[in-house]
Write a protein that holds these residues in place. Sequence first.
Motif, PDB file in Angstrom:
ATOM      1  N   ILE A  81       1.006  -1.226  -0.197  1.00  0.00           N
ATOM      2  CA  ILE A  81       0.071  -0.069   0.101  1.00  0.00           C
ATOM      3  C   ILE A  81       0.894   1.287   0.009  1.00  0.00           C
ATOM      4  N   LEU A  82       1.816   1.268   0.841  1.00  0.00           N
ATOM      5  CA  LEU A  82       2.690   2.432   0.829  1.00  0.00           C
ATOM      6  C   LEU A  82       3.442   2.578  -0.403  1.00  0.00           C
ATOM      7  N   VAL A  83       3.946   1.887  -1.171  1.00  0.00           N
ATOM      8  CA  VAL A  83       4.877   1.832  -2.479  1.00  0.00           C
ATOM      9  C   VAL A  83       3.870   2.405  -3.574  1.00  0.00           C
ATOM     10  N   SER A  84       2.497   1.932  -3.356  1.00  0.00           N
ATOM     11  CA  SER A  84       1.422   2.031  -4.449  1.00  0.00           C
ATOM     12  C   SER A  84       1.171   3.535  -4.668  1.00  0.00           C
ATOM     13  N   ASP A  85       0.704   3.979  -5.569  1.00  0.00           N
ATOM     14  CA  ASP A  85       0.343   5.340  -5.762  1.00  0.00           C
ATOM     15  C   ASP A  85      -1.017   5.969  -5.206  1.00  0.00           C
ATOM     16  N   LEU A  86      -1.641   5.126  -4.144  1.00  0.00           N
ATOM     17  CA  LEU A  86      -2.948   5.507  -3.595  1.00  0.00           C
ATOM     18  C   LEU A  86      -2.781   6.719  -2.804  1.00  0.00           C
ATOM     19  N   GLY A  87      -1.572   7.099  -2.255  1.00  0.00           N
ATOM     20  CA  GLY A  87      -1.574   8.227  -1.270  1.00  0.00           C
ATOM     21  C   GLY A  87      -2.262   7.636   0.003  1.00  0.00           C
ATOM     22  N   LEU A  88      -2.404   6.638   0.525  1.00  0.00           N
ATOM     23  CA  LEU A  88      -3.153   6.464   1.732  1.00  0.00           C
ATOM     24  C   LEU A  88      -1.928   5.735   2.803  1.00  0.00           C
ATOM     25  N   ASN A  89      -2.056   6.065   4.083  1.00  0.00           N
ATOM     26  CA  ASN A  89      -1.404   5.636   5.143  1.00  0.00           C
ATOM     27  C   ASN A  89      -1.887   4.431   5.756  1.00  0.00           C
ATOM     28  N   PRO A  90      -1.562   3.314   5.724  1.00  0.00           N
ATOM     29  CA  PRO A  90      -2.000   2.137   6.385  1.00  0.00           C
ATOM     30  C   PRO A  90      -1.786   2.266   7.807  1.00  0.00           C
ATOM     31  N   SER A  91      -2.767   1.795   8.779  1.00  0.00           N
ATOM     32  CA  SER A  91      -2.463   1.507  10.168  1.00  0.00           C
ATOM     33  C   SER A  91      -2.843   0.105  10.610  1.00  0.00           C
ATOM     34  N   ASN A  92      -2.291  -0.520  11.456  1.00  0.00           N
ATOM     35  CA  ASN A  92      -2.600  -1.901  11.682  1.00  0.00           C
ATOM     36  C   ASN A  92      -2.380  -2.084  13.153  1.00  0.00           C
ATOM     37  N   ASP A  93      -3.225  -3.138  13.781  1.00  0.00           N
ATOM     38  CA  ASP A  93      -3.352  -3.347  15.141  1.00  0.00           C
ATOM     39  C   ASP A  93      -2.678  -4.813  15.236  1.00  0.00           C
ATOM     40  N   GLY A  94      -2.098  -5.235  14.263  1.00  0.00           N
ATOM     41  CA  GLY A  94      -1.631  -6.679  14.309  1.00  0.00           C
ATOM     42  C   GLY A  94      -2.475  -7.757  13.726  1.00  0.00           C
ATOM     43  N   LYS A  95      -3.827  -7.477  13.391  1.00  0.00           N
ATOM     44  CA  LYS A  95      -4.701  -8.496  13.025  1.00  0.00           C
ATOM     45  C   LYS A  95      -5.320  -8.013  11.803  1.00  0.00           C
ATOM     46  N   VAL A  96      -5.449  -6.455  11.635  1.00  0.00           N
ATOM     47  CA  VAL A  96      -6.142  -5.850  10.530  1.00  0.00           C
ATOM     48  C   VAL A  96      -5.396  -4.707  10.300  1.00  0.00           C
ATOM     49  N   ILE A  97      -5.642  -4.297   8.793  1.00  0.00           N
ATOM     50  CA  ILE A  97      -4.980  -3.001   8.526  1.00  0.00           C
ATOM     51  C   ILE A  97      -6.104  -2.126   8.170  1.00  0.00           C
ATOM     52  N   ARG A  98      -6.176  -0.978   8.631  1.00  0.00           N
ATOM     53  CA  ARG A  98      -7.203   0.101   8.253  1.00  0.00           C
ATOM     54  C   ARG A  98      -6.717   1.074   7.324  1.00  0.00           C
ATOM     55  N   LEU A  99      -7.399   1.450   6.339  1.00  0.00           N
ATOM     56  CA  LEU A  99      -7.160   2.724   5.482  1.00  0.00           C
ATOM     57  C   LEU A  99      -8.162   3.703   5.579  1.00  0.00           C
ATOM     58  N   VAL A 100      -7.958   4.789   5.995  1.00  0.00           N
ATOM     59  CA  VAL A 100      -8.782   5.918   6.034  1.00  0.00           C
ATOM     60  C   VAL A 100      -8.453   6.918   5.127  1.00  0.00           C
ATOM     61  N   PHE A 101      -9.703   7.225   4.407  1.00  0.00           N
ATOM     62  CA  PHE A 101      -9.522   8.195   3.310  1.00  0.00           C
ATOM     63  C   PHE A 101      -9.890   9.390   3.925  1.00  0.00           C
ATOM     64  N   PRO A 102      -8.774  10.451   3.461  1.00  0.00           N
ATOM     65  CA  PRO A 102      -9.212  11.930   3.923  1.00  0.00           C
ATOM     66  C   PRO A 102     -10.338  12.451   3.028  1.00  0.00           C
ATOM     67  N   GLU A 103     -10.827  13.531   3.461  1.00  0.00           N
ATOM     68  CA  GLU A 103     -11.653  14.218   2.630  1.00  0.00           C
ATOM     69  C   GLU A 103     -11.106  14.708   1.323  1.00  0.00           C
ATOM     70  N   LEU A 104     -11.646  14.815   0.372  1.00  0.00           N
ATOM     71  CA  LEU A 104     -10.948  15.263  -0.766  1.00  0.00           C
ATOM     72  C   LEU A 104     -11.045  16.840  -0.719  1.00  0.00           C
TER      73      LEU A 104
END
Length: 183
Positions: A81-104
Amino acid sequence: MDERIQKYEDKMKKTLASLESELATIRAGRANPHILDKLTVDYYGAPTPLQQVANITVPEARMIQIQPWESSLIKGIEKAILVSDLGLNPSNDGKVIRLVFPELTEERRKELVKDVKKKGEAAKVAVRNIRRDANDAYKKLAKQDVSEDEIKELEDKIQKSTDKYIKEVDAAVDVKSKEIMTV
């Protein structure tokens, strides 16, 4: 339908399908799991589509949750996700990764709409090129004892197909543009 038209109609259909899949990957401020379609993760040495190694859900309007089937994949998914051009910062709790979309921002929305329109124009050019190829092929039929009326009919049919697919491209662009501009 005449197979002389069918093959060009199929190419036009593929052009539209290609545009639609491209538009699906453009994020519009809302979480859309299709933006992850092109991401691959290293899974036992083989690049594997993310959908094949994790469960992807949209728990909220602006969040995607990725739950890998094996916890050892978390680092690899995060890296992809980080090396893709999505421009999103993943956060994880060890079990799941969450991608939060900022308001455009308004400016970013306008840029995205321009991009969508550009992709739409490219698709229309592709459809018109298919029509040109078809018409060139039909003109060559005159040498093979095909009447001018028959050739004219083929040209009319391919023009109708062209008009139909151009309308569909415009409709797809309009839908995506509205989706992007809707706050």
